[in-house]
Scaffold this motif. Sequence first.
Motif, PDB file in Angstrom:
ATOM      1  N   LEU A 365       0.800  -1.229   0.000  1.00  0.00           N
ATOM      2  CA  LEU A 365       0.000   0.000   0.000  1.00  0.00           C
ATOM      3  C   LEU A 365       0.831   1.277   0.000  1.00  0.00           C
ATOM      4  N   MET A 366       2.104   1.208   0.381  1.00  0.00           N
ATOM      5  CA  MET A 366       2.918   2.414   0.505  1.00  0.00           C
ATOM      6  C   MET A 366       4.293   2.217  -0.097  1.00  0.00           C
ATOM      7  N   THR A 367       4.798   3.265  -0.725  1.00  0.00           N
ATOM      8  CA  THR A 367       6.179   3.250  -1.194  1.00  0.00           C
ATOM      9  C   THR A 367       6.853   4.573  -0.858  1.00  0.00           C
ATOM     10  N   ILE A 368       8.143   4.485  -0.550  1.00  0.00           N
ATOM     11  CA  ILE A 368       8.967   5.667  -0.301  1.00  0.00           C
ATOM     12  C   ILE A 368       9.973   5.741  -1.443  1.00  0.00           C
ATOM     13  N   MET A 369      10.014   6.889  -2.122  1.00  0.00           N
ATOM     14  CA  MET A 369      10.878   7.046  -3.289  1.00  0.00           C
ATOM     15  C   MET A 369      11.945   8.099  -2.999  1.00  0.00           C
ATOM     16  N   ALA A 389       4.296   5.370 -10.631  1.00  0.00           N
ATOM     17  CA  ALA A 389       4.169   4.207  -9.742  1.00  0.00           C
ATOM     18  C   ALA A 389       2.705   3.922  -9.437  1.00  0.00           C
ATOM     19  N   LEU A 390       1.927   4.963  -9.136  1.00  0.00           N
ATOM     20  CA  LEU A 390       0.517   4.769  -8.784  1.00  0.00           C
ATOM     21  C   LEU A 390      -0.305   4.254  -9.964  1.00  0.00           C
ATOM     22  N   SER A 391       0.013   4.720 -11.152  1.00  0.00           N
ATOM     23  CA  SER A 391      -0.782   4.309 -12.301  1.00  0.00           C
ATOM     24  C   SER A 391      -0.498   2.867 -12.701  1.00  0.00           C
ATOM     25  N   ALA A 392       0.735   2.422 -12.523  1.00  0.00           N
ATOM     26  CA  ALA A 392       1.102   1.070 -12.945  1.00  0.00           C
ATOM     27  C   ALA A 392       0.766   0.010 -11.910  1.00  0.00           C
ATOM     28  N   PHE A 393       0.778   0.375 -10.636  1.00  0.00           N
ATOM     29  CA  PHE A 393       0.590  -0.616  -9.570  1.00  0.00           C
ATOM     30  C   PHE A 393      -0.614  -0.211  -8.732  1.00  0.00           C
ATOM     31  N   LYS A 394      -1.765  -0.766  -9.092  1.00  0.00           N
ATOM     32  CA  LYS A 394      -3.031  -0.298  -8.530  1.00  0.00           C
ATOM     33  C   LYS A 394      -3.143  -0.509  -7.031  1.00  0.00           C
ATOM     34  N   GLU A 395      -2.322  -1.391  -6.460  1.00  0.00           N
ATOM     35  CA  GLU A 395      -2.425  -1.634  -5.025  1.00  0.00           C
ATOM     36  C   GLU A 395      -1.699  -0.573  -4.201  1.00  0.00           C
ATOM     37  N   LEU A 396      -0.896   0.265  -4.850  1.00  0.00           N
ATOM     38  CA  LEU A 396      -0.252   1.371  -4.143  1.00  0.00           C
ATOM     39  C   LEU A 396      -1.288   2.420  -3.785  1.00  0.00           C
ATOM     40  N   LYS A 397      -1.219   2.918  -2.566  1.00  0.00           N
ATOM     41  CA  LYS A 397      -2.175   3.917  -2.078  1.00  0.00           C
ATOM     42  C   LYS A 397      -1.474   5.214  -1.671  1.00  0.00           C
ATOM     43  N   THR A 398      -0.254   5.094  -1.137  1.00  0.00           N
ATOM     44  CA  THR A 398       0.463   6.248  -0.593  1.00  0.00           C
ATOM     45  C   THR A 398       1.891   6.259  -1.113  1.00  0.00           C
ATOM     46  N   VAL A 399       2.343   7.419  -1.601  1.00  0.00           N
ATOM     47  CA  VAL A 399       3.729   7.587  -2.021  1.00  0.00           C
ATOM     48  C   VAL A 399       4.334   8.741  -1.234  1.00  0.00           C
ATOM     49  N   ILE A 400       5.487   8.501  -0.621  1.00  0.00           N
ATOM     50  CA  ILE A 400       6.233   9.554   0.078  1.00  0.00           C
ATOM     51  C   ILE A 400       7.524   9.791  -0.701  1.00  0.00           C
ATOM     52  N   LEU A 401       7.775  11.034  -1.060  1.00  0.00           N
ATOM     53  CA  LEU A 401       8.955  11.425  -1.822  1.00  0.00           C
ATOM     54  C   LEU A 401       9.962  12.098  -0.905  1.00  0.00           C
ATOM     55  N   VAL A 402      11.213  11.653  -0.959  1.00  0.00           N
ATOM     56  CA  VAL A 402      12.247  12.235  -0.100  1.00  0.00           C
ATOM     57  C   VAL A 402      13.515  12.478  -0.926  1.00  0.00           C
ATOM     58  N   HIS A 437      -6.565  -2.062  -3.437  1.00  0.00           N
ATOM     59  CA  HIS A 437      -6.707  -3.444  -2.974  1.00  0.00           C
ATOM     60  C   HIS A 437      -7.970  -3.596  -2.130  1.00  0.00           C
ATOM     61  N   PRO A 438      -8.830  -4.576  -2.439  1.00  0.00           N
ATOM     62  CA  PRO A 438     -10.099  -4.708  -1.709  1.00  0.00           C
ATOM     63  C   PRO A 438      -9.947  -5.113  -0.249  1.00  0.00           C
ATOM     64  N   PRO A 449     -18.484   8.229   0.529  1.00  0.00           N
ATOM     65  CA  PRO A 449     -19.440   8.043  -0.568  1.00  0.00           C
ATOM     66  C   PRO A 449     -19.121   8.870  -1.812  1.00  0.00           C
ATOM     67  N   LYS A 450     -18.394   9.971  -1.648  1.00  0.00           N
ATOM     68  CA  LYS A 450     -18.129  10.858  -2.787  1.00  0.00           C
ATOM     69  C   LYS A 450     -17.156  10.249  -3.791  1.00  0.00           C
ATOM     70  N   SER A 451     -16.084   9.612  -3.288  1.00  0.00           N
ATOM     71  CA  SER A 451     -15.061   9.119  -4.221  1.00  0.00           C
ATOM     72  C   SER A 451     -14.993   7.599  -4.298  1.00  0.00           C
ATOM     73  N   ILE A 452     -15.657   6.888  -3.360  1.00  0.00           N
ATOM     74  CA  ILE A 452     -15.630   5.425  -3.382  1.00  0.00           C
ATOM     75  C   ILE A 452     -17.003   4.917  -3.792  1.00  0.00           C
ATOM     76  N   ARG A 453     -17.147   4.640  -5.064  1.00  0.00           N
ATOM     77  CA  ARG A 453     -18.434   4.173  -5.586  1.00  0.00           C
ATOM     78  C   ARG A 453     -18.651   2.695  -5.280  1.00  0.00           C
ATOM     79  N   PHE A 454     -17.563   1.909  -5.416  1.00  0.00           N
ATOM     80  CA  PHE A 454     -17.627   0.475  -5.147  1.00  0.00           C
ATOM     81  C   PHE A 454     -16.452   0.085  -4.262  1.00  0.00           C
ATOM     82  N   ARG A 455     -16.599  -0.980  -3.512  1.00  0.00           N
ATOM     83  CA  ARG A 455     -15.520  -1.437  -2.649  1.00  0.00           C
ATOM     84  C   ARG A 455     -14.264  -1.724  -3.469  1.00  0.00           C
TER      85      ARG A 455
END
Length: 491
Positions: A365-369, A389-402, A437-438, A449-455
Motif C-alpha cells: 500500500l505504501m512506497t517511499i521514493m 508508480a501509482l498508475s502502474a501498480f493499482k495496489e499502491l495507495k500512498t507515495v512519500i517522496l524524499v 486493494h479490496p 461516498p463521494k469518491s468510493i463508488r464500489f468497494r
Amino acid sequence: MTDQPYDLRKVIEELKQQPGQYHETNVEVDPDAELSGVYRYIGAGGTVERPTREGPAMMFENVKGFPGTRVLIGAMASRKRDGMILHHDYKTLGRLLKDSVENPVKPVKVSKKDAPSQEIVHLATDKDFDIRKILPAPTNTEYDAGPYITMGVVFGSDPDKTMSDVTIHRMVLEDKDTIGMYIMPGGRHIGHFQKQFEKLNKPMPITINIGLDPAITIGATFEPPTTPLGYNELWVAGALRNQPVQIVDGVAVNENAIARAEYVVEAEIMPNETMQEDINTNTGKAMPEFPGYDGDANPAVNVVKVKAITHRKDNPIMQTTIGPSEEHVSMAGIPTEASILELVDRAIPGKVVNVYNPPAGGGKLMTIMQIHKDSEADEGIQKQAAILALSAFKELKTVILVDEDVDIFDMNDVIWTLNTRFQGDQDIMVLPGMRNHPLDPSERPQYDPKSIRFRGMSSKTIFDGTVPFDMSDQFKRASFKKVSDWKKYLE
C-alpha cells in the motif's frame, strides 16, 4: 552443502551460521492459533498486533498432532536476513530483483528419482487419506476459517500448455480432500488460465508447492506489467541463484511440481464450482491479511480437489507465515520495489535513486521514493515518478517522496522529512476515485461516498517531502565529523 542445488534446507544451513537469525525448539506447540501466537512475540514484525519485534526465523520441531513434521515461520521476516539469504545488500534488493527479471534463467526438468519432494506419496484414493492429517497447516488466530496454506506456490498452465506461471494464494483446508482457494480478480496469471479452463468446463491441474528456497517465494509475487502473461516467475528465482529451479512431472496430475520442495499438493481447480470459505466455522472471517486486519471470508472461493500429496521422507518442513508480518512485506514489497524501479528507470532514468515499500503499508500500500535532482529543470519530476508508480501498480495507495540524504529504511528519518521539508497545503497531491486493494477496510462506499463508488476504490495520496531545488542550500543537515575507528570505543 556448497554444490547442492538451492532449496529451503540449504538456506537454513546458511542461516545457522549467522548469529541470531535462526532458532529451533522442541517445545510442543499447537498449530491451532498457538504457533502464530508464539511467533508474534518472537519475531513477526510488520503490523501484527503489538507487542512484536524483529527476531529469528523459528523452526518448531514438535508440532502437536503431527509427529515427524516441522513448521518453519519467519524465514523472510527481516529485510537484513533477506539480504543474507540472497547474498546481497538488503538496501538494494529491489534493484537485484529488477535485474533478475531482465535476465531470466528458466527451470530444468529432473527425473522423479532426483526429486526429494516425491520421496513419500499419498494418493487421494488411499484409505484414510486426509489432507488435514498430513499437512501441519497452522491457523493464525482462533477465528480463522480453518488451517491455511499461506506460503504455497501454485504452479499452473494454460489449457494448451503454451504458458505456465506460479503465484501465491490464500488456501484453506476445508475437508479431507478439498481446499478453498481465493483467486483475487484480475492481474494473476493463474486466474487467467483458470478462466480458460472454465470456458472449456474442464478442471485445471495445479501443484501447490510448500517449503521452498525464499528466492522462489519472493520471485513468485511479481505481477504485471513487470512480468506479463507468458512470463513464469520461476525464471526470476533461477536468475537470483544463477542456477535453474528444478521441476518434475506430477505423480497424479498433468502439471509440474518443484522438485526440491518439502511438500507438494497435487490437485485440480474445479470448473464453475465455488464454496463458502468459512463453511466449517461460520465466523465470517478468513485469516489475518497484510493490511493488519482479519480478511472477510469469501462466500464463493474456488473449489480445489486434492489428488495426491507428496513430501520428503526426512522430517518434512511446513513453511508458513502470518499475513501482516514482516515476512509478507518482504514477499510482496521487494518485487514491487523492483517493478517501480524498472518502470521509472525507463521513463525518467537517473531520477529515482531507490525505492522502499515499508511494513506500514504491508509491502503493497505504501512506497517511499528517493529522488535525485540535478537542476531546476528536474523540479516536478518527483511527482511524475510518483504518478508513474501509482498508475502502474493499482495496489499502491500512498507515495512519500524524499531527497537523497534521507534514509528511506528509517521511518524516523522519513517522518522527519514530513515535519521539516513539507507543507500540507502545497505538498500533498490527492487522486480520488482510483482502484486499489479490496482488503483495505477503509475502501468502502460508506467510508467516503463521494469518491468510493464500489468497494476496492480509493483516494491515492502523494506526500512530497523533497526540497525545492532553488532552496536546497537552506536545508543542509547538521554535518558531524566522520570517525572511521568509532567501534574501538565499544571494545
